[in-house]
Design an enzyme around this catalytic site. Structure first.
Site, PDB file in Angstrom:
ATOM      1  N   SER A 168      -6.355  10.260  -2.855  1.00 28.44           N
ATOM      2  CA  SER A 168      -5.589  11.510  -2.941  1.00 28.44           C
ATOM      3  C   SER A 168      -4.542  11.366  -4.037  1.00 28.44           C
ATOM      4  CB  SER A 168      -4.891  11.767  -1.601  1.00 28.44           C
ATOM      5  OG  SER A 168      -3.987  12.853  -1.709  1.00 28.44           O
ATOM      6  N   TYR A 194       0.490   9.876   5.901  1.00 26.90           N
ATOM      7  CA  TYR A 194      -0.791  10.129   5.195  1.00 26.90           C
ATOM      8  C   TYR A 194      -0.749   9.477   3.815  1.00 26.90           C
ATOM      9  CZ  TYR A 194      -4.426  12.639   2.631  1.00 26.90           C
ATOM     10  OH  TYR A 194      -5.513  12.945   1.850  1.00 26.90           O
TER      11      TYR A 194
END
Ligand SMILES: NC(=O)c1ccc[n+]([C@@H]2O[C@H](COP(=O)([O-])OP(=O)(O)OC[C@H]3O[C@@H](n4cnc5c(N)ncnc54)[C@H](OP(=O)(O)O)[C@@H]3O)[C@@H](O)[C@H]2O)c1
Length: 248
Positions: free
Chosen positions: A144, A158
């Site tokens: 990501s 996260y």
């Protein structure tokens, strides 16, 4: 691919985790369209079977919970049994459960680390062992943009899992760089998938509230495909891909 450019993925075999939706499903479709056999891994067997049915003989549904190390090893073994080898593994399964740390649920933290980090490691270990025997392969991590910088406070945990992937991928690359195995990290910004469902409810409402449009899952699949289609001497190690209007 045009007729003039032979497709380097034709006849190869890929495992795609998280193939039951979003980026994983789009990647599996694109790989299969380009002549690649695909093992479709995720927990929702019905989704995998539907996708396998759409793709045809090149695909098979391999229901797998990657947080189980034995299941991860069995995924690689069943793919080798079915197609003879594994050339590419796309570690894409993942989830984000967002909250400020002061309000976070330890079970959510555990689940994110179990899937995004440990489950990914289990699949990677099994695939790397197979690829080392063959002396070739591509190991892809769908990380990501949050693996490079923390986007906001409630995404801290996260982002920590994706920062872990950045470290794991680089360590793996150092280990495998002289063994014919490439390691590629793809780092998407915002992409329209089911991903927001866990934290924000309806994905449609979530994306509608953004100041910019998300990428489509197929955009990430195309970037990943470009990286693994390079000749063996070329190793594209990191691909950061964001909507043009995404500020960070
Ligand atoms: N969408 C974005 O904006 C965005 C941005 C940056 C990075 N990413 C990353 O992209 C990857 C794919 O996400 P997505 O956006 O395509 O979201 P998605 O549509 O929610 O897909 C997530 C996939 O992970 C699978 N999964 C979850 N837990 C699993 C487990 N224990 N074992 C096996 N599979 C599991 C899910 O399948 P089952 O539920 O069937 O198991 C699903 O197929 C993730 O790693 C995510 O962090 C997404």
């Amino acid at each position: 691919m045009t007729d003039e450019q032979p497709n380097p993925l034709s006849g190869k075999t890929a495992i795609v985790t998280g193939a039951s939706s979003g980026i994983g499903a789009a990647t599996a479709r694109l790989l299969a369209e380009n002549g690649c056999n695909v093992a479709l891994a995720a927990r929702r067997e019905d989704r995998l079977k539907t996708l396998a049915g759409e793709i045809g003989d090149r695909a098979f549904a391999a229901p797998t919970d990657i947080t189980n190390p034995e299941a991860a090893a069995a995924l690689v073994a069943s793919s080798v049994e079915r197609f003879g080898t594994v050339d590419v593994v796309v570690n894409n399964a993942g989830l984000g459960l967002y909250a400020p740390i002061s309000e976070g649920d330890p079970e959510d933290w555990r689940m994110m680390f179990d899937v995004n980090v440990l489950g990914t490691l289990y699949v990677t270990r099994a695939a790397a062992r197979h690829m080392l025997q063959r002396g070739s392969g591509d190991i892809v991590f769908v990380s990501s943009a949050a693996g490079r910088r923390v986007p906001h406070g409630h995404g801290a945990v996260y982002a920590a899992t994706k920062h872990a992937i950045t470290a794991i991928a680089e360590g793996l690359r150092i280990d495998l760089h002289d063994k014919g195995i490439r390691v590629i990290t793809v780092e998407p910004g915002l992409v329209r998938t089911e991903f927001p469902e866990n934290s924000f409810g309806s994905p449609d409402d979530y994306y509608a509230g953004k100041k910019y449009s998300p990428l489509e899952a197929g955009d990430i699949a195309e970037a990943l495909f470009f990286a693994i289609s390079q000749p063996p001497r070329v190793s594209i190690n990191e691909v950061l891909i964001r909507p043009t209007k995404q500020p960070n």
